[in-house]
Design an enzyme around this catalytic site. Structure first.
Site, PDB file in Angstrom:
ATOM      1  N   THR A  37      -3.873  -6.995   7.162  1.00  0.00           N
ATOM      2  CA  THR A  37      -4.125  -7.350   5.763  1.00  0.00           C
ATOM      3  C   THR A  37      -5.122  -8.498   5.607  1.00  0.00           C
ATOM      4  O   THR A  37      -5.927  -8.492   4.676  1.00  0.00           O
ATOM      5  CB  THR A  37      -2.772  -7.686   5.099  1.00  0.00           C
ATOM      6  OG1 THR A  37      -1.964  -6.521   5.170  1.00  0.00           O
ATOM      7  CG2 THR A  37      -2.943  -8.101   3.657  1.00  0.00           C
TER       8      THR A  37
ATOM      9  N   GLY B 279       0.995  -8.414   4.980  1.00  0.00           N
ATOM     10  CA  GLY B 279       0.502  -9.757   4.690  1.00  0.00           C
ATOM     11  C   GLY B 279       1.559 -10.812   5.002  1.00  0.00           C
ATOM     12  O   GLY B 279       2.543 -10.530   5.687  1.00  0.00           O
TER      13      GLY B 279
ATOM     14  N   ASN C  21       0.836  -1.194   0.000  1.00  0.00           N
ATOM     15  CA  ASN C  21       0.000   0.000   0.000  1.00  0.00           C
ATOM     16  C   ASN C  21       0.869   1.242   0.000  1.00  0.00           C
ATOM     17  O   ASN C  21       2.010   1.245   0.499  1.00  0.00           O
ATOM     18  CB  ASN C  21      -0.924   0.028   1.218  1.00  0.00           C
ATOM     19  CG  ASN C  21      -0.258   0.644   2.438  1.00  0.00           C
ATOM     20  OD1 ASN C  21      -0.246   1.867   2.610  1.00  0.00           O
ATOM     21  ND2 ASN C  21       0.329  -0.210   3.285  1.00  0.00           N
TER      22      ASN C  21
ATOM     23  N   LEU D 256      -1.449   8.362   4.213  1.00  0.00           N
ATOM     24  CA  LEU D 256      -2.020   9.014   5.397  1.00  0.00           C
ATOM     25  C   LEU D 256      -3.356   9.709   5.133  1.00  0.00           C
ATOM     26  O   LEU D 256      -3.680  10.702   5.785  1.00  0.00           O
ATOM     27  CB  LEU D 256      -1.017  10.030   5.975  1.00  0.00           C
ATOM     28  CG  LEU D 256       0.058   9.427   6.874  1.00  0.00           C
ATOM     29  CD1 LEU D 256       1.291  10.325   6.920  1.00  0.00           C
ATOM     30  CD2 LEU D 256      -0.464   9.209   8.274  1.00  0.00           C
TER      31      LEU D 256
ATOM     32  N   GLY E  53       1.381  -9.912   9.173  1.00  0.00           N
ATOM     33  CA  GLY E  53       1.161 -11.220   8.578  1.00  0.00           C
ATOM     34  C   GLY E  53       0.356 -12.206   9.387  1.00  0.00           C
ATOM     35  O   GLY E  53       0.364 -13.397   9.075  1.00  0.00           O
TER      36      GLY E  53
ATOM     37  N   CYS F 298       5.660   5.244   9.390  1.00  0.00           N
ATOM     38  CA  CYS F 298       4.958   5.212   8.101  1.00  0.00           C
ATOM     39  C   CYS F 298       5.967   5.267   6.957  1.00  0.00           C
ATOM     40  O   CYS F 298       6.768   6.198   6.896  1.00  0.00           O
ATOM     41  CB  CYS F 298       3.980   6.375   7.972  1.00  0.00           C
ATOM     42  SG  CYS F 298       3.242   6.419   6.317  1.00  0.00           S
TER      43      CYS F 298
ATOM     44  N   ASN G  33       2.661   6.617  15.710  1.00  0.00           N
ATOM     45  CA  ASN G  33       3.171   6.018  14.476  1.00  0.00           C
ATOM     46  C   ASN G  33       4.451   6.734  14.055  1.00  0.00           C
ATOM     47  O   ASN G  33       4.406   7.834  13.507  1.00  0.00           O
ATOM     48  CB  ASN G  33       2.112   6.085  13.382  1.00  0.00           C
ATOM     49  CG  ASN G  33       2.537   5.348  12.128  1.00  0.00           C
ATOM     50  OD1 ASN G  33       3.656   4.824  12.063  1.00  0.00           O
ATOM     51  ND2 ASN G  33       1.669   5.307  11.138  1.00  0.00           N
TER      52      ASN G  33
ATOM     53  N   LYS H  65       5.004   2.821  17.540  1.00  0.00           N
ATOM     54  CA  LYS H  65       4.989   1.845  16.443  1.00  0.00           C
ATOM     55  C   LYS H  65       6.255   2.001  15.622  1.00  0.00           C
ATOM     56  O   LYS H  65       6.512   3.068  15.047  1.00  0.00           O
ATOM     57  CB  LYS H  65       3.747   2.013  15.570  1.00  0.00           C
ATOM     58  CG  LYS H  65       3.640   0.898  14.524  1.00  0.00           C
ATOM     59  CD  LYS H  65       2.266   0.803  13.919  1.00  0.00           C
ATOM     60  CE  LYS H  65       2.156  -0.349  12.937  1.00  0.00           C
ATOM     61  NZ  LYS H  65       0.821  -0.460  12.352  1.00  0.00           N
TER      62      LYS H  65
HETATM   63  O1  RRO Z   1      -1.149   5.785   5.146  1.00  0.00           O
HETATM   64  C1  RRO Z   1      -0.235   5.017   4.763  1.00  0.00           C
HETATM   65  O2  RRO Z   1       0.183   5.025   3.592  1.00  0.00           O
HETATM   66  C2  RRO Z   1       0.433   4.095   5.683  1.00  0.00           C
HETATM   67  C3  RRO Z   1       0.793   4.389   6.983  1.00  0.00           C
HETATM   68 BR1  RRO Z   1       0.358   6.006   7.792  1.00  0.00          BR
HETATM   69  C4  RRO Z   1       1.529   3.456   7.753  1.00  0.00           C
HETATM   70  O3  RRO Z   1       1.921   3.671   8.908  1.00  0.00           O
HETATM   71  N1  RRO Z   1       1.845   2.273   7.166  1.00  0.00           N
HETATM   72  C5  RRO Z   1       1.465   1.986   5.912  1.00  0.00           C
HETATM   73  O4  RRO Z   1       1.776   0.900   5.412  1.00  0.00           O
HETATM   74  N2  RRO Z   1       0.751   2.890   5.173  1.00  0.00           N
END
Ligand code: RRO
Length: 306
Positions: free
Chosen positions: A268, A219, A68, A72, A246, A131, A128, A167
């Site tokens: 996931t 995943g 992904n 945010l 996962g 990211c 977080n 995180k």
């Molecule tokens: O929003 C995202 O693209 C995103 C975030 Br904030 C995150 O902490 N982890 C991720 O895989 N996507």
């Protein structure tokens, strides 16, 4: 197997939470699963301003998981306070909610904590720091910068008495040091791991399959990274650990518990099967019955032989 467990001063009816970014703010779930059957969930990461997110496509699948680059996308602090948290406060009782906050700057984390701390509906924060998809920081997360970890967590700690979990990233070459910094700065728990940075191409065109280019891998491909990170973390700290990455079957959750996770997050798997977390909870009860394990806590960490 009895699943009720307590971590960072909070009682969870079971150790299964939905991971940040996979369940919105809870209301998105009501038609697909019984939220109140969960141990809890973590909200989508919130930023101060509302964000539209990255260009489509934002998700793409591959044989061993998903990638992904959502970027945010979220309604921003003001709407979370006015709409999302009041809904949670009115509708979610037994499941425990952590609010995920993400800043582009150190100060933004502080503004988020200050802006949310008085609200109802949640028990604590997940900070977080990892990211992989923040274009403004070139995808380099705060979690890989020790001084930033210290500064952000110290500042958040000063601003809230609620439990906070940091995180962290799966690709941290000095994870024990990062955890030490977070612990010294006052976290109550650590969440491991966020998605791993990756890139998938369309072979024909040579173009990235995600609109933004690179993204985060989740995943089944993430499971071994998460298990390893939790084991490394457990050797470095006695803090509660939230294991994520996962988790699909009861055996995956048990594996996280065996290396020292107190709580598990699922992400996931719920995209393919929205009720996967409920199935995991009932599957864990059956797993315990089959293996004569009476209590989730009895599955504590096994000695590291490696
Ligand atoms: O929003 C995202 O693209 C995103 C975030 Br904030 C995150 O902490 N982890 C991720 O895989 N996507």
């Amino acid at each position: 197997m009895r699943l009720a467990t307590r971590a960072f001063g909070v009682d969870f009816q079971n150790p299964v939470l939905l991971a940040a970014g996979t369940c919105g703010f809870g209301m998105e779930l009501i038609d697909v699963l019984d939220i109140e059957a969960l141990g809890g969930f973590v909200t989508k990461s919130i930023t101060v301003e509302a964000r539209a997110g990255n260009p489509a496509p934002r998700v793409t699948e591959f044989d061993s998981g998903m990638m992904n680059s959502v970027g945010l996308a979220n309604p921003g602090l003001a709407r979370v306070r006015s709409d999302k948290l009041p809904w949670i406060a009115a509708n979610v009782r037994r499941a425990k909610v952590l609010v995920s906050v993400a800043g582009h700057t150190v100060e933004e984390y502080f503004e988020l904590i200050e802006g949310l701390d008085e609200a109802d509906g949640f028990v604590g924060f997940e900070i977080n720091l990892s990211c992989p998809n923040d274009a403004r920081r070139d995808g380099v997360p705060f979690a890989l910068d020790l001084d930033a970890v210290t500064e952000i967590i110290e500042g958040c700690r000063e601003r809230t008495g609620r439990p906070i979990s940091a995180k962290l990233a799966p690709n941290d070459p000095r994870l024990p040091e990062t955890i030490k910094r977070a612990e010294e700065a006052g976290v109550n728990a650590v969440t491991l791991v966020n998605t791993a940075p990756g890139l998938l191409l369309d072979a024909g065109s040579g173009q990235a399959r995600l609109g933004q280019g690179a993204g985060g891998v989740s995943g089944p491909a993430l499971l071994p990274m998460g298990i390893r990170a939790v084991r490394e973390a457990r050797a470095a700290t006695d803090l509660p650990l939230l294991g994520v990455g996962g988790v699909l079957a009861p055996a995956d959750a048990v594996a996280y518990r065996r290396v020292g996770a107190d709580l598990i997050q699922m992400g996931t798997a719920t995209f393919a099967a929205p009720r996967a977390a409920e199935d995991l909870i009932s599957g864990l009860v059956k797993w315990g019955h089959k293996h004569s394990v009476l209590d989730w806590s009895d599955l504590g960490p096994v000695a590291d032989e490696s």
